[in-house]
Design a protein around this motif. Structure first.
Motif, PDB file in Angstrom:
ATOM      1  N   SER A 305       0.627  -1.461  -0.210  1.00 14.92           N
ATOM      2  CA  SER A 305       0.150   0.046   0.139  1.00 14.92           C
ATOM      3  C   SER A 305       0.850   1.229   0.070  1.00 14.92           C
ATOM      4  N   VAL A 306       0.058   2.299  -0.484  1.00  7.68           N
ATOM      5  CA  VAL A 306       0.724   4.067  -0.477  1.00  7.68           C
ATOM      6  C   VAL A 306       1.025   4.333   1.129  1.00  7.68           C
ATOM      7  N   ASN A 307       2.238   4.355   1.164  1.00  4.69           N
ATOM      8  CA  ASN A 307       2.783   4.790   3.036  1.00  4.69           C
ATOM      9  C   ASN A 307       3.823   5.893   3.187  1.00  4.69           C
ATOM     10  N   SER A 308       3.101   7.025   2.501  1.00  3.54           N
ATOM     11  CA  SER A 308       4.370   7.752   2.315  1.00  3.54           C
ATOM     12  C   SER A 308       3.974   8.686   1.666  1.00  3.54           C
ATOM     13  N   ASP A 309       4.176  10.077   1.803  1.00  4.04           N
ATOM     14  CA  ASP A 309       3.959  11.078   1.032  1.00  4.04           C
ATOM     15  C   ASP A 309       4.486  11.150  -0.736  1.00  4.04           C
ATOM     16  N   LEU A 310       5.005  10.496  -0.832  1.00  7.79           N
ATOM     17  CA  LEU A 310       5.567   9.788  -2.364  1.00  7.79           C
ATOM     18  C   LEU A 310       4.981   9.130  -2.786  1.00  7.79           C
ATOM     19  N   LEU A 311       4.506   9.073  -3.991  1.00  8.34           N
ATOM     20  CA  LEU A 311       3.768   7.725  -4.582  1.00  8.34           C
ATOM     21  C   LEU A 311       5.215   6.959  -5.515  1.00  8.34           C
ATOM     22  N   PRO A 312       5.006   5.220  -4.722  1.00 12.33           N
ATOM     23  CA  PRO A 312       5.514   5.517  -4.893  1.00 12.33           C
ATOM     24  C   PRO A 312       5.906   4.282  -5.949  1.00 12.33           C
ATOM     25  N   LEU A 313       6.066   5.191  -7.037  1.00 13.29           N
ATOM     26  CA  LEU A 313       6.175   4.679  -8.920  1.00 13.29           C
ATOM     27  C   LEU A 313       6.565   5.177  -9.281  1.00 13.29           C
ATOM     28  N   PRO A 314       7.580   4.204 -10.347  1.00  9.72           N
ATOM     29  CA  PRO A 314       8.618   5.100 -11.071  1.00  9.72           C
ATOM     30  C   PRO A 314       8.779   5.856 -11.590  1.00  9.72           C
ATOM     31  N   PRO A 315       9.870   6.868 -12.581  1.00  8.23           N
ATOM     32  CA  PRO A 315       9.455   8.082 -12.591  1.00  8.23           C
ATOM     33  C   PRO A 315       8.828   7.585 -13.830  1.00  8.23           C
ATOM     34  N   GLY A 316       7.871   9.095 -14.683  1.00 12.80           N
ATOM     35  CA  GLY A 316       7.932   8.789 -15.682  1.00 12.80           C
ATOM     36  C   GLY A 316       9.067   8.895 -17.325  1.00 12.80           C
ATOM     37  N   HIS A 404      -8.769   4.695   2.367  1.00 13.74           N
ATOM     38  CA  HIS A 404      -8.741   5.324   1.166  1.00 13.74           C
ATOM     39  C   HIS A 404      -8.643   6.673   1.107  1.00 13.74           C
ATOM     40  N   SER A 405      -7.424   6.736   1.681  1.00 17.13           N
ATOM     41  CA  SER A 405      -6.035   7.982   1.628  1.00 17.13           C
ATOM     42  C   SER A 405      -5.238   7.886   1.072  1.00 17.13           C
ATOM     43  N   ASP A 406      -4.960   6.457   0.657  1.00 18.49           N
ATOM     44  CA  ASP A 406      -3.849   6.303  -0.277  1.00 18.49           C
ATOM     45  C   ASP A 406      -4.888   6.086  -2.196  1.00 18.49           C
ATOM     46  N   HIS A 407      -6.225   5.949  -1.741  1.00 25.18           N
ATOM     47  CA  HIS A 407      -6.603   5.950  -3.237  1.00 25.18           C
ATOM     48  C   HIS A 407      -7.029   7.518  -3.543  1.00 25.18           C
ATOM     49  N   GLN A 408      -6.784   8.138  -2.558  1.00 26.32           N
ATOM     50  CA  GLN A 408      -7.398   9.818  -3.129  1.00 26.32           C
ATOM     51  C   GLN A 408      -5.771  10.553  -3.359  1.00 26.32           C
ATOM     52  N   ARG A 409      -4.975   9.704  -2.918  1.00 26.76           N
ATOM     53  CA  ARG A 409      -3.598  10.707  -2.887  1.00 26.76           C
ATOM     54  C   ARG A 409      -3.063   9.644  -4.716  1.00 26.76           C
ATOM     55  N   ILE A 410      -3.298   8.463  -4.546  1.00 24.98           N
ATOM     56  CA  ILE A 410      -3.148   7.912  -5.607  1.00 24.98           C
ATOM     57  C   ILE A 410      -3.430   8.950  -7.021  1.00 24.98           C
ATOM     58  N   VAL A 411      -5.263   8.898  -7.069  1.00 22.28           N
ATOM     59  CA  VAL A 411      -6.248   9.800  -7.870  1.00 22.28           C
ATOM     60  C   VAL A 411      -5.245  11.346  -8.175  1.00 22.28           C
ATOM     61  N   ASN A 412      -5.428  11.335  -7.053  1.00 22.12           N
ATOM     62  CA  ASN A 412      -4.792  13.122  -7.606  1.00 22.12           C
ATOM     63  C   ASN A 412      -3.323  13.110  -7.914  1.00 22.12           C
TER      64      ASN A 412
END
Length: 554
Positions: A305-316, A404-412
């Motif tokens: 799960s996303v558990n930090s302020d930075l989304l754990p995705l690779p850079p574009g 839900h907070s992680d969901h909102q963060r990733i949508v944004n």
């Protein structure tokens, strides 16, 4: 003899709300499924408004409920059935017995209460009623001087645990017998995890689904290549690909297919890297930024799960297309920006090994974990992948979103950055679930794409998006209008339902064909088309057949 008789309490004039009652004699009946109405089916036929959730038929003769599979349109009115006083056993396959409590827990939360103690008591009741039946084994339901009734479940190939139901009725005093078969939802060939259904040996009466009774699927053997090609083209718009998917079955199939694409691309990239000197390996093949780079972003999360302020995705620049003049914000080449349609010959390919696959559905995550625990029910191909060391449902690029907070963060995050990614979210027809928030945020942005891989019932937002999106139309979500500027695509061949040929083969593959077929679980056009084809088949054998009248009360 006046029995058996069949009453249809749902899925008679539509594709949802499956619920059929087999009256074996005046005092004994069996209920097959008790599902939720969706879309246009959910409205009261009289047009008076209100809900079709409550049970509106007597239960005094119903001795047991048999569940063909755990999709909500076949089981999600069970809480209402129990509330109405049903006290009999719930019969289902062994795999469905593992999955059903998860589905019914969610149904109870949505319809009755979120109080944890009440939920636990309710689930205890459900589990105490469950009778898990192995495939291909007869189970005696009634054994009296007047009636002997037994049932057997056979693989339906729709989702894990799905079954069609054979019911043998013997009336000793009358010296008569009947075999009734309820198809449930029949699957199509070449489905991940599943063995295809085999027709029963015989049936006197067949209740047959007709979801795709008026059409043929695209070639299912090449569907993975089509999925890959559509996603490749969608990602040229430099945005996110949204895939609405049902939590059970479709999500797991998609993960299986995406893992295969990533595996194939990774093997290809490794082979090319071994063939070329390291300094000449193109960046677009799969190389990533050096680990000690000051611009390197957080590494790809693995099933977390996303558990930090930075989304754990690779850079574009690693997840999407790359080129000579990559934009620092998203790694998109200026030449490829805004492209739709055919890709230019010099457009760099998507870097699949670094592309994040985001599963944003707590229910789908629970079912995916349950699927992993049900490996004994997987087909040989899927088990072979695991034996080779691969993880078709828990691969490295998979990111699961729980809170839900992680969901909102990733949508944004995805809305603001248009970072290349694939998002799989429920619900499958866009009537609810987290996919709705993604659609609200992204439908108006032409950089994003929505990819449909499943049936969209009339009256659902998914059907509206699929129908009017390509025409630049709009959709109403939660009472608000949203214009559709995102790309809209659909892929055939991913339906979990048999097509017209598969349904006909289910009948003609029997050694003894039914003398009565009731065509249900379909729109009127699909039901009529299937009935017409079946009549042609029967005419060749000079056998008469009755199909379920469209407006019949029984």
């Amino acid at each position: 003899m006046g029995y058996p008789q069949i009453e249809h309490h749902g899925a008679k004039n539509g594709v949802t709300g499956s619920c059929h009652q087999l009256d074996m004699n005046a005092t004994t009946s069996l209920l097959v499924d008790c599902g939720l109405f969706q879309g246009d089916d959910a409205s009261i036929p009289s047009g008076e408004g209100g809900s079709r959730l409550p049970i509106d038929f007597p239960l005094d003769t119903i001795k047991a409920l048999v569940v063909t599979h755990v999709h909500i349109d076949h089981v999600e009115r069970i809480p209402y059935l129990l509330a109405a006083g049903f006290a009999g056993p719930i019969l289902c396959s062994e795999a469905s017995a593992k999955l059903l409590p998860i589905v019914l827990e969610d149904a109870f939360k949505l319809s009755f209460s979120r109080d944890q103690q009440r939920i636990e008591r309710y689930i205890d009741i459900v589990e105490s009623r469950l009778v898990a039946l192995p495939y291909q084994h007869w189970f005696t339901l009634v054994d009296t001087d007047e009636l002997n009734a037994r049932i057997r479940l056979q693989r339906a190939g729709h989702i894990i645990g799905s079954a069609y139901v054979e019911i043998d009725l013997n009336y000793p005093q009358a010296g008569e017998s009947k075999r009734i078969v309820f198809s449930g939802d029949l699957g199509a060939p070449h489905a991940p995890f599943l063995m295809p259904p085999q027709p029963p040996e015989r049936a006197d009466i067949l209740v047959l689904e007709s979801t795709y009774g008026d059409r043929l699927h695209e070639d299912r053997q090449t569907r993975r290549q089509r999925l890959e090609a559509v996603i490749e083209q969608a990602l040229q718009d430099q945005g996110t690909v949204l895939i609405p998917a049902f939590s059970i079955g479709r999500t797991q199939e998609l993960l299986y297919e995406l893992e295969e694409i990533i595996h194939t691309r990774s093997v290809g990239a490794s082979s090319l890297a071994n063939m070329l000197p390291s300094e000449t390996v193109p960046a677009s093949v799969g190389a990533s930024s050096p680990a000690n780079s000051t611009t390197d972003r957080p590494p790809l999360a693995t099933e977390t799960s996303v558990n930090s302020d930075l989304l754990p995705l690779p850079p574009g620049e690693r997840a999407g297309v790359r080129g000579r003049e990559a934009m620092p914000e998203n790694g998109i080449t200026s030449e490829s920006a805004g492209m739709r349609g055919e890709m230019a010959s010099d457009t760099p390919a998507t870097n699949w090994p670094k592309l994040p696959i985001i599963l944003d559905s707590p229910m789908a995550s629970r079912f995916t974990e349950a699927y992993r625990e049900l490996k004994p029910f997987w087909n040989q191909e899927a088990r072979d992948r695991v034996q080779s060391g691969r993880r078709p449902l828990s691969f490295e690029q998979l990111i699961t979103i729980d809170s839900h907070s992680d969901h909102q963060r990733i949508v944004n995050h995805l809305t603001q950055t248009a970072r290349p990614a694939i998002v799989i979210a429920g619900g499958g027809m866009c009537s609810g679930g987290r996919i709705v928030n993604y659609l609200k945020a992204m439908l108006g942005d032409k950089r994003h794409n929505v990819l449909f891989v499943g049936y969209q019932a009339k009256g659902t937002p998914g059907h509206a998006i699929q129908t009017y999106g390509p025409k630049g139309g709009y959709v109403n979500l939660d009472g608000e209008r949203f214009d559709i500027r995102a790309g809209i695509s659909s892929i055939g061949g991913y339906s979990a339902h048999a097509d017209q040929n598969g349904l006909v083969d289910f009948v003609t593959g029997m050694q003894q064909w039914p003398t009565e077929i009731r065509v249900v679980h379909g729109e009127q056009k699909a039901k009529q088309a299937l009935a017409d084809v079946l009549r042609v088949q029967y005419a060749a054998r000079e056998v008469s057949i009755q199909t379920e009248p469209i407006n019949s009360s029984r």
